[in-house]
Write a protein that holds these residues in place. Structure first.
Motif, mmCIF file in Angstrom:
data_model
loop_
_atom_site.group_PDB
_atom_site.id
_atom_site.type_symbol
_atom_site.label_atom_id
_atom_site.label_comp_id
_atom_site.label_asym_id
_atom_site.label_seq_id
_atom_site.Cartn_x
_atom_site.Cartn_y
_atom_site.Cartn_z
ATOM 1 N N GLU A 120 44.871 32.941 6.158
ATOM 2 C CA GLU A 120 45.693 31.878 6.730
ATOM 3 C C GLU A 120 47.118 32.369 6.966
ATOM 4 O O GLU A 120 47.764 32.929 6.097
ATOM 5 N N TRP A 123 47.740 35.444 11.426
ATOM 6 C CA TRP A 123 47.693 35.543 12.882
ATOM 7 C C TRP A 123 49.039 35.220 13.516
ATOM 8 O O TRP A 123 49.265 35.495 14.686
ATOM 9 N N LEU A 152 46.827 30.401 18.269
ATOM 10 C CA LEU A 152 45.541 29.961 17.735
ATOM 11 C C LEU A 152 44.392 30.662 18.452
ATOM 12 O O LEU A 152 44.498 30.976 19.640
ATOM 13 N N ARG A 190 40.271 22.988 11.563
ATOM 14 C CA ARG A 190 40.546 24.406 11.332
ATOM 15 C C ARG A 190 41.890 24.787 11.953
ATOM 16 O O ARG A 190 42.711 25.452 11.314
ATOM 17 N N LEU A 194 45.451 26.009 10.049
ATOM 18 C CA LEU A 194 46.166 27.241 10.374
ATOM 19 C C LEU A 194 47.638 26.964 10.680
ATOM 20 O O LEU A 194 48.535 27.668 10.209
#
Length: 238
Positions: A120, A123, A152, A190, A194
């Protein structure tokens, strides 16, 4: 409220419905189509941008999608909402541009995707110099949110924009993207997880301002499309 603003507001009982405008536009009423564009510009721009991740590319895709919609209005049936029909046209146009651009894998919305293995928040760390400090004002926070949404995974991004930023229902997102409602729910939660991990509690304050599309930008896309659909018909092929 100004008369034009009332007409553009679908929630105003005195304003024509989307179906009424669509029927008029299908008969060649360019003004009715202009009102459709102004009513749905933000939703459709955000849809295209969620796929293309670039303002200019999204505006170009939106213009072409509107022209496709104008030519296809005769096939629109009121079984679905006009906004849902338009979202599908814009999404298909944007995905088509990604395919033609090449160099990146285009994942259809109805493709099953396993959870990403990246921890988590990792990215978001590709370019930490572009991330403003947590103490930045709301304007900077909005920019950070937009960057986070852009980062994302592709199949989560459009679901999140339509569900969270545009506040469409789960049923509407599922219908627009052609995926099961359960898939919409799982991808939305989800994506939200994030973003919450990377962006902190400020996400709920600034999310409504992400990817604004109004004023001069709204006027520009309307003017460009109107110039095409109200201009002289093309001459015979050479």
């Amino acid at each position: 409220m100004h008369t034009l603003e009332r007409i553009q507001d679908a929630n105003d009982p005195a304003a024509p419905t989307d179906n009424e405008l669509a029927a008029r536009a299908a008969q060649g009423d360019a003004l009715a189509f202009q009102l459709i564009m102004r009513r749905h510009n933000r939703l459709l721009f955000r849809t295209g941008r969620s796929i293309l991740k670039n303002d200019d590319d999204a505006q170009d895709a939106l213009q072409d999608a509107y022209l496709r919609a104008w030519r296809a209005l005769g096939s629109f049936r009121a079984e679905a909402r006009l906004s849902t029909w338009l979202v599908r046209i814009v999404a298909n146009e944007a995905l088509g541009r990604l395919r033609r651009r090449g160099g990146a894998q285009v994942i259809p919305f109805d493709t099953a995707v396993e959870p990403v293995d990246t921890p988590e928040g990792m990215w978001m760390q590709a370019d930490p110099d572009e991330q403003p400090e947590r103490s930045a004002m709301r304007g900077e926070t909005r920019k950070l949110i937009e960057a986070g949404i852009d980062a994302l995974p592709e199949v989560f991004r459009t679901v999140f924009v339509l569900r969270a930023v545009e506040d469409l229902s789960i049923e509407e997102v599922a219908a627009a993207l052609g995926i099961p409602e359960a898939t919409v729910r799982s991808r939305f939660f989800r994506a939200r997880g994030l973003l919450r991990e990377a962006l902190s509690r400020e996400i709920d304050v600034a999310i409504g301002d992400a990817f604004s599309f109004a004023g001069a930008r709204c006027d520009e896309i309307v003017a460009r499309v109107m110039a095409v659909i109200t201009g002289p018909p093309p001459g015979p092929p050479a």
